[in-house]
Design a protein around this motif. Structure first.
Motif, short mmCIF file in Angstrom:
data_model
loop_
_atom_site.label_atom_id
_atom_site.label_comp_id
_atom_site.label_asym_id
_atom_site.label_seq_id
_atom_site.Cartn_x
_atom_site.Cartn_y
_atom_site.Cartn_z
N SER A 1 0.83 -1.21 0.00
CA SER A 1 0.00 0.00 0.00
C SER A 1 0.86 1.26 0.00
O SER A 1 0.56 2.24 -0.69
CB SER A 1 -0.96 0.00 1.20
OG SER A 1 -0.25 -0.01 2.42
N ASN B 1 -4.75 11.33 1.60
CA ASN B 1 -5.38 10.57 2.70
C ASN B 1 -6.79 10.05 2.38
O ASN B 1 -7.55 9.71 3.28
CB ASN B 1 -5.45 11.42 3.98
CG ASN B 1 -4.09 11.82 4.48
OD1 ASN B 1 -3.13 11.04 4.40
ND2 ASN B 1 -3.97 13.05 4.97
N LEU C 1 -6.03 2.75 1.38
CA LEU C 1 -5.87 2.94 2.83
C LEU C 1 -6.95 2.18 3.59
O LEU C 1 -6.66 1.51 4.59
CB LEU C 1 -5.92 4.44 3.17
CG LEU C 1 -4.76 5.30 2.67
CD1 LEU C 1 -5.07 6.77 2.87
CD2 LEU C 1 -3.48 4.92 3.40
#
Length: 358
Positions: A79, A155, A160
Motif C-alpha cells: 500500500s 489521505n 488505505l
C-alpha cells in the motif's frame, strides 16, 4: 521531420505506459485468482490431520500471531509503494505480491495444523477468522486493480481503507479464544445475552412500556392472560439461570487435558443453543393478544428441552462437582414448579386435563 520524431517518441512513451498498465492488470488478476484459490484451500480437508496429543497450543498461538504480523507488514509495504510515486515496477509488484501470498498460505497451513479433535467451536472460529483475512486480502488486490492509473486527494486513497481492513482482520485472529473451552464460553455468553434480551423486551410489555410507545392502539392483556404470563416468564428465567450456571461451571471446573474433555464443551454448547429459539417462540406467544394455544405448545416444548439439556449436562466432566449437582437439581425443580403452575392455569381454562398416574 522533427515533428515526426517527436510524435514517434510520444507514441513510444504512451506505449510504455500502456504496456505497464496491462502488465499490472495481468499481475493483479493472477493475485486475485490466487486469493480465491486460497479461500477454497481453507475448506479443504487437512491432508495429515493433527491431534491434541503432544500439541502445544501456546506455541501455536505465538506462531499464528507472527504470521498475522507478517501478513499485515506485506500488505502495508504494497500500500505504501502504491501511494508513493513513482509507482513500483511490475516486477517489484510481483515480488511484493508473492510475499503477501506466502503469508496467506502460512495462515492456511496453520489452520490445517490445528488438531481436528481439539473441539468444533474453536476450529470454526479459527477457520472463519482466517477466511476473513484472506477475503480482506482479496479485496485489497481488487482495490489495487480498480485504482490503477487513477488519482485521489491526500489521505483518501481507497487502498488505505482496504489495508485497514486487512490489518483489523489480522488483529482479530490474535483475539480469538485459545481453546475450545474458551470458545464455547464466549458462545454460551452470546446465548445468555439473547435470552436476557428476550426477557427484557417481554418485561417492558408487562410493565406497560409497550403501551406507552403505541398508545391506545396497543393490544393489552386480559385478567386471564396474567394467570399464565407469570409462570411462563418463570420458565424463561429458569432457562437463563441454566445457561448462566452452565457457563460459570465450565469456567470453574472445565478441564483441558484430553480430546474427550475438549469435545464435551461442544456438546454443552449444542444443547444450550437449542434454548434461545424456543424461548423466542414462547415470548412471542405471550405478546398481547396472547395466543393461548401457541403459549401452551411453546411451554411444553421448552419444558421438555430444558429437561433434556439438564440430562445431557449431567454426564459431562465439569458437571460432577457437588455444587454443579446442587444447581442442576435446583434448576430441575424450578422447571417442574413453573410448568406445574402453567399446567394448572390451562386446566382451569379447560385446555388441559389432570393426569393421575396408576
Amino acid at each position: 521531420m522533427l515533428d515526426s520524431l517527436l510524435q514517434e517518441k510520444t507514441n513510444h512513451k504512451m506505449g510504455d505506459k500502456g504496456d505497464k498498465k496491462s502488465l499490472y492488470k495481468k499481475t493483479f488478476k493472477t493475485m486475485e485468482q490466487n486469493m480465491k484459490n486460497f479461500l477454497e484451500q481453507v475448506d479443504d480437508t487437512s491432508p495429515e490431520p493433527k491431534f491434541v496429543t503432544d500439541f502445544d497450543f501456546s506455541v501455536f498461538c505465538v506462531d499464528l500471531n507472527k504470521i498475522c504480523d507478517k501478513l499485515s507488514f506485506e500488505a502495508n509495504k504494497i500500500s505504501l509503494s502504491w501511494l508513493s510515486p513513482p509507482a513500483p515496477s511490475n516486477s517489484d509488484m510481483v515480488s511484493m505480491g508473492s510475499c503477501l501470498e506466502l503469508a496467506c498460505v502460512a495462515t492456511i497451513a496453520a489452520f490445517h495444523s490445528f488438531p481436528t479433535d481439539a473441539g468444533l467451536a474453536v476450529r470454526i472460529s479459527l477457520k472463519e477468522a482466517i477466511k476473513n483475512v484472506i477475503e480482506s486480502c482479496l479485496g485489497f488486490v481488487k482495490t489495487l486493480n480498480e485504482t490503477l492509473g487513477k488519482k485521489f486527494p491526500a489521505n483518501s486513497h481507497p487502498i488505505l481503507q482496504s489495508f485497514g481492513l486487512v490489518m483489523s482482520k489480522c488483529e482479530a485472529i490474535k483475539k480469538l479464544p485459545k481453546s475450545n473451552k474458551m470458545a464455547c464460553i464466549v458462545l454460551i455468553k452470546d446465548q445468555y445475552d439473547i435470552l436476557k434480551d428476550a426477557l427484557s423486551e417481554l418485561e417492558e410489555v408487562k410493565n406497560g412500556d409497550f403501551i406507552d410507545d403505541f398508545g391506545d392502539s396497543a393490544e393489552q392483556w386480559t385478567e386471564n392472560d396474567h394467570q399464565v404470563i407469570n409462570p411462563s416468564i418463570g420458565l424463561i428465567k429458569t432457562s437463563i439461570v441454566l445457561v448462566k450456571k452452565c457457563s460459570d461451571t465450565i469456567k470453574k471446573s472445565g478441564l483441558e487435558n484430553s480430546s474427550e474433555q475438549f469435545l464435551e464443551y461442544d456438546t454443552a454448547l449444542e444443547n444450550i443453543n437449542k434454548l434461545s429459539p424456543l424461548v423466542d417462540d414462547l415470548a412471542l406467544s405471550l405478546y398481547p393478544p396472547l395466543d393461548w394455544s401457541e403459549c401452551k405448545q411453546s411451554n411444553q416444548i421448552l419444558k421438555a428441552s430444558l429437561e433434556e439439556v439438564l440430562l445431557c449436562l449431567s454426564t459431562l466432566h465439569f458437571m460432577q462437582s457437588e455444587d454443579a449437582i446442587k444447581w442442576r437439581e435446583f434448576v430441575g425443580k424450578a422447571v417442574i414448579h413453573n410448568f406445574s403452575e402453567i399446567q394448572r392455569v390451562f386446566i382451569t381454562q379447560g385446555m388441559a386435563e389432570i393426569k393421575v398416574s396408576e
